[in-house]
Write an enzyme that holds these catalytic residues in place. Structure first.
Site, short mmCIF file in Angstrom:
data_model
loop_
_atom_site.label_atom_id
_atom_site.label_comp_id
_atom_site.label_asym_id
_atom_site.label_seq_id
_atom_site.Cartn_x
_atom_site.Cartn_y
_atom_site.Cartn_z
N SER A 6 0.81 -1.21 0.00
CA SER A 6 0.00 0.00 0.00
C SER A 6 0.85 1.27 0.00
O SER A 6 1.62 1.50 -0.93
CB SER A 6 -0.96 -0.04 1.21
OG SER A 6 -1.91 0.96 1.14
N ASP A 9 -2.47 6.17 -3.56
CA ASP A 9 -1.33 5.55 -2.89
C ASP A 9 -0.82 4.39 -3.74
O ASP A 9 -1.25 4.20 -4.88
CB ASP A 9 -1.71 5.10 -1.47
CG ASP A 9 -2.78 4.02 -1.46
OD1 ASP A 9 -3.54 3.91 -2.44
OD2 ASP A 9 -2.86 3.28 -0.45
N ASP A 34 -5.88 2.10 -3.48
CA ASP A 34 -7.15 1.92 -2.77
C ASP A 34 -7.51 3.16 -1.96
O ASP A 34 -8.54 3.20 -1.31
CB ASP A 34 -7.14 0.66 -1.89
CG ASP A 34 -6.09 0.68 -0.79
OD1 ASP A 34 -5.30 1.66 -0.72
OD2 ASP A 34 -6.04 -0.27 0.00
#
Length: 449
Positions: free
Chosen positions: A99, A239, A243
């Site tokens: 992430s 990012d 998401d």
């Protein structure tokens, strides 16, 4: 949380915390688990980290060794994996990403057949297999050995799905996209170009080591300056696995997840499309959001920090919109997880349909100054339940009244108490955070550096 899997998958530094052996064994277990009654079909996506290729091959090797067919989406977003799993009848999906973490970290997120995060009991079984607590699983042989299949077509169908959600053309709109040198680089521009926008893109040249580096939703100042320099109508920053989405208005000001929830929630409520006129937030959402919601009669629920808890609440109560200050927003009509590009499109719908600028749409929310201090403690539970600490928190709560709040919570991943105060001014925040930290120190609850 388990030994390896936290609230957002198995994450850590590549080949230090998360190794290729872990990935291979996770693939072995998943291939066997879903292949007990039929030949398993499992789809894999990855972000742009250098180590993502290594983990992709390790997972595919484990899956095929157990007899499953591994479908490779290649570089794509986490929400695209969720979409493909639930719309194309896969047993589960795997996303290789850490992430918003730095490039040297990586992670394995497992998504169930409905597009949600995998159930904890399955993750626990994978952990047991990794640790040798489950007897060795049979290897597939002969024609039962699985295959790897190029499945870039699945990603293309997801792009088509996003394009189909737009209610209007974006013709003549000048839109900036910060792709964080991550997963969005292969999708976001294609979507906005197809919708007619004048698309200005930065940080869309990944080299394996520049993902999230001074770019994307966690380094929003880059996009703020870009929007101002190019006189853009709006900007969106994603990012590493796309998401999340943080927006920037035409003046270069940040529109974070709380503001996005308010803008989209109010719009859906006006249209009669917001279930029970309620949005789902976390305890970290800003007091200013709640006061603005109260002013227009929009209700809200609070959950623990983590999109997992937001979605569980939405699913249980039938709510259609929820999210976090970080820009992790869930529109449950269209997705089962946060989707940064989808979020940007939903925000564009409000801008286009109401014919108002993003700055105007967000001006009803007065964001309160917020100060968060992480305090490393010897024991989280003992520190949080200490009578002197509880008394100090109560005193701050009483002093702030309805003009602020204090939140002291345990970190889910570190030996840390997070002390957060919101108040009308920065100096007030600082005063009351220090007041509680001094009590922690006086009670000898703070760990030595």
């Amino acid at each position: 949380m388990g030994k390896y899997f936290g609230t957002d998958g198995f994450r850590g530094e590549a080949n230090v915390v998360l190794t290729v052996e872990h990935a291979f064994l996770a693939g072995r277990y998943l291939g066997w688990y879903f292949g007990r009654e039929h030949k398993a079909r499992i789809v894999i996506g990855k972000d742009t980290r250098r180590s993502s290729y290594m983990f992709e091959y390790a997972l595919a090797s484990g899956l095929t060794a157990s007899g499953a067919d591994a479908y490779l989406l290649h570089v794509t977003t986490t929400p695209s994996v969720s979409y493909v799993v639930r719309t194309e009848d896969f047993d589960c999906g795997i996303m290789i990403s850490a992430s918003h973490n730095p490039f040297y970290d990586n992670g394995i997120k497992i998504i169930n057949g409905q597009g949600h995060k995998m159930e904890a009991e399955v993750e626990e079984k994978i952990e047991d297999y990794i640790d040798g607590k489950i007897e060795e699983l049979p290897l597939a042989i002969k024609e039962n050995i699985g295959r790897t299949i190029d499945y870039a077509a699945g990603r293309n169908r997801y792009i088509g799905h996003l394009i189909s959600l737009a209610t209007r053309s974006f013709k003549d709109m000048k839109i900036g996209l910060d792709c964080a040198n991550g997963s969005a680089f292969s999708i976001a521009k294609s979507v906005y170009d197809a919708l007619g926008a004048k698309t200005y893109v930065i940080n869309n040249d990944p080299d394996g080591t520049n993902i999230n580096t001074n770019c994307g939703s966690t380094h929003i100042k880059v996009l703020q300056q870009f929007v101002k320099d190019n006189k853009l109508d709006v900007g969106f920053a994603f990012d590493g696995d796309a998401d999340r989405c943080i927006a920037v208005d035409e003046n270069g000001d940040v529109v974070n997840g709380d503001l996005i929830l308010y803008i989209c929630g109010k719009y859906l409520m006006e249209q009669g499309r917001l279930a029970d006129n309620t949005i789902v937030t976390t305890v970290m959402s800003n007091l200013g959001l709640y006061k603005a919601c109260d002013n227009i009669g929009m209700r809200y629920e609070q959950t623990a920090v983590g999109d997992k808890y937001v979605y569980e609440n939405m699913l249980q109560n039938g709510y259609v919109l929820g999210g976090e200050q970080s820009g992790h927003i869930i529109f449950s009509k269209y997705a089962k997880t946060g989707d940064g590009i989808l979020t940007s499109l939903m925000l564009m719908e409000v801008i286009m349909e109401k014919k108002q600028t993003l700055a105007h749409l967000s001006e009803e929310v007065k964001i309160y100054p917020q100060l968060l201090q992480n305090v490393r403690v010897t024991d989280k539970k003992t520190a949080r339940e200490n009578p002197a600490v509880i008394k100090a928190i109560g005193e701050v709560t009483e002093a702030l009244g309805s003009d602020g709040r204090i939140l002291v919570r345990e970190s889910g991943t570190e030996p840390v108490l997070r002390v957060m105060v919101e108040a009308p001014a920065d100096d007030i925040c600082e005063k009351y955070v220090k007041q509680v930290v001094k009590v922690l120190e006086a009670e000898k609850l703070v760990a030595e550096a």
